[in-house]
Design a protein around this motif. Structure first.
Motif, short mmCIF file in Angstrom:
data_model
loop_
_atom_site.label_atom_id
_atom_site.label_comp_id
_atom_site.label_asym_id
_atom_site.label_seq_id
_atom_site.Cartn_x
_atom_site.Cartn_y
_atom_site.Cartn_z
N SER A 177 3.30 7.26 -4.09
CA SER A 177 4.40 7.49 -3.16
C SER A 177 3.86 7.50 -1.74
CB SER A 177 5.11 8.81 -3.46
OG SER A 177 4.23 9.89 -3.23
N THR A 178 4.76 7.28 -0.81
CA THR A 178 4.43 7.32 0.61
C THR A 178 5.58 7.99 1.35
OG1 THR A 178 3.22 5.22 0.44
CG2 THR A 178 3.86 5.93 2.65
N LYS A 179 5.26 9.03 2.08
CA LYS A 179 6.24 9.69 2.93
C LYS A 179 6.45 8.83 4.17
CE LYS A 179 6.88 13.94 5.51
NZ LYS A 179 6.24 15.20 5.89
N MET A 180 7.70 8.53 4.47
CA MET A 180 8.02 7.68 5.61
C MET A 180 7.89 8.46 6.92
SD MET A 180 8.71 4.63 4.54
CE MET A 180 7.35 4.86 3.40
N PRO A 181 7.51 7.77 7.99
CA PRO A 181 7.34 8.45 9.29
C PRO A 181 8.68 8.92 9.84
CG PRO A 181 6.79 6.10 9.46
CD PRO A 181 7.16 6.36 8.04
N LEU A 182 8.62 9.98 10.62
CA LEU A 182 9.82 10.48 11.29
C LEU A 182 10.13 9.67 12.54
CD1 LEU A 182 9.23 14.33 10.92
CD2 LEU A 182 10.72 12.84 9.55
N VAL A 210 11.87 11.27 3.94
CA VAL A 210 12.22 10.24 2.97
C VAL A 210 10.90 9.66 2.47
CG1 VAL A 210 13.30 7.98 2.67
CG2 VAL A 210 14.42 9.71 4.08
N SER A 211 10.83 9.40 1.18
CA SER A 211 9.62 8.82 0.61
C SER A 211 9.93 7.56 -0.17
CB SER A 211 8.93 9.82 -0.33
OG SER A 211 8.45 10.92 0.40
N TRP A 215 8.09 -2.54 -13.31
CA TRP A 215 7.92 -1.85 -12.04
C TRP A 215 9.24 -1.26 -11.54
CZ3 TRP A 215 3.52 -1.06 -9.11
CH2 TRP A 215 2.35 -1.63 -9.62
N LEU A 216 9.16 -0.10 -10.94
CA LEU A 216 10.30 0.54 -10.28
C LEU A 216 9.83 0.97 -8.90
CD1 LEU A 216 13.16 1.72 -10.23
CD2 LEU A 216 12.22 3.79 -11.25
N VAL A 217 10.51 0.47 -7.88
CA VAL A 217 10.20 0.82 -6.49
C VAL A 217 11.50 1.29 -5.86
CG1 VAL A 217 9.33 -0.03 -4.28
CG2 VAL A 217 8.33 -0.88 -6.43
N HIS A 218 11.47 2.49 -5.29
CA HIS A 218 12.69 3.00 -4.66
C HIS A 218 12.35 3.96 -3.53
CE1 HIS A 218 12.51 6.96 -6.83
NE2 HIS A 218 11.82 6.23 -7.66
N MET A 219 13.28 4.03 -2.59
CA MET A 219 13.20 4.95 -1.48
C MET A 219 14.29 5.99 -1.71
SD MET A 219 13.10 4.24 2.61
CE MET A 219 12.13 2.80 2.29
N ASP A 220 13.86 7.14 -2.19
CA ASP A 220 14.78 8.16 -2.66
C ASP A 220 15.78 7.51 -3.63
OD1 ASP A 220 13.32 10.09 -1.40
OD2 ASP A 220 14.61 10.24 0.33
N ASP A 221 17.07 7.39 -3.29
CA ASP A 221 18.06 6.83 -4.24
C ASP A 221 18.27 5.33 -4.11
OD1 ASP A 221 18.50 9.34 -5.30
OD2 ASP A 221 20.16 9.79 -3.95
N LEU A 222 17.58 4.66 -3.21
CA LEU A 222 17.77 3.23 -2.96
C LEU A 222 16.69 2.43 -3.67
CD1 LEU A 222 19.03 0.84 -1.32
CD2 LEU A 222 17.33 1.37 0.44
N ASP A 223 17.09 1.62 -4.66
CA ASP A 223 16.14 0.73 -5.32
C ASP A 223 15.76 -0.40 -4.37
OD1 ASP A 223 16.13 2.16 -7.69
OD2 ASP A 223 17.63 0.90 -8.66
N GLU A 242 1.27 8.80 6.82
CA GLU A 242 0.93 8.65 5.41
C GLU A 242 1.05 7.17 5.04
OE1 GLU A 242 2.71 10.23 1.22
OE2 GLU A 242 2.51 11.71 2.83
N SER A 243 0.12 6.69 4.24
CA SER A 243 0.16 5.29 3.84
C SER A 243 0.26 5.20 2.32
CB SER A 243 -1.06 4.55 4.40
OG SER A 243 -2.15 4.64 3.56
N LEU A 244 -0.10 4.05 1.78
CA LEU A 244 -0.07 3.85 0.34
C LEU A 244 -0.88 4.95 -0.34
CD1 LEU A 244 0.79 1.63 -1.85
CD2 LEU A 244 -1.58 0.90 -1.69
N TYR A 245 -0.27 5.64 -1.28
CA TYR A 245 -0.97 6.69 -2.01
C TYR A 245 -0.73 6.49 -3.50
CZ TYR A 245 -2.61 11.15 -3.68
OH TYR A 245 -3.29 12.12 -4.36
N VAL A 246 -1.77 6.02 -4.18
CA VAL A 246 -1.69 5.82 -5.63
C VAL A 246 -2.28 7.05 -6.29
CG1 VAL A 246 -2.45 4.39 -7.56
CG2 VAL A 246 -1.77 3.31 -5.41
#
Length: 134
Positions: A59-64, A3-4, A92-100, A40-44
């Motif tokens: 984007s940032t890939k979330m840890p498993l 999830v990112s 601005w648009l911030v979302h985690m896959d389909d979740l705003d 992975e952390s903040l990646y602009v």
């Protein structure tokens, strides 16, 4: 399955030099204070966007590891909040896959429970239990 968290800002004018410097400061501060060297952390992105009005994106890939998930989400969303405040007149648009991820003027970007120590401990304990039973 990973999830990112995705974040981007759009407007008709490019970043000013002062705004670019502010964005760079936020990214540097985030990198210096990020708690996990192996996540992975903040990646602009480098600024060469396919969308002409996109002025900041990343984007940032979330840890498993569930025990690390909430601290990483909180840290990255705090940084994205700082980015938005550095470039406030963009959309601005911030979302985690389909979740705003909602914006709150006082709090910034946040998800329910992301700072709850009991939830973080429970997620970590459940992950540790899964590893010892597996």
């Amino acid at each position: 399955m990973s999830v990112s968290l995705y974040y981007n800002a759009h407007r008709t004018t490019s970043l000013t030099e002062a705004e670019s410097a502010s964005v760079a400061r936020v990214v540097a501060a985030h990198m210096a204070s990020f708690p996990y060297d192996d996540e992975e952390s903040l990646y602009v992105y480098d600024g060469h966007s396919a969308a002409p009005e996109e002025i900041v994106a990343g984007s940032t890939k979330m840890p498993l590891d569930p025990g690390r998930l909430m601290p990483v989400i909180a840290h990255v969303l705090d940084s994205v909040t700082e980015l938005r405040r550095a470039v406030p007149d963009a959309e601005w648009l911030v979302h985690m896959d389909d979740l705003d991820v909602p914006w709150d003027e006082a709090e910034g970007y946040a998800l329910s429970g992301m700072r709850d120590p009991e939830l973080i401990a429970e997620l970590s304990a459940n992950h540790d239990d899964d590893r010892t039973q597996g």
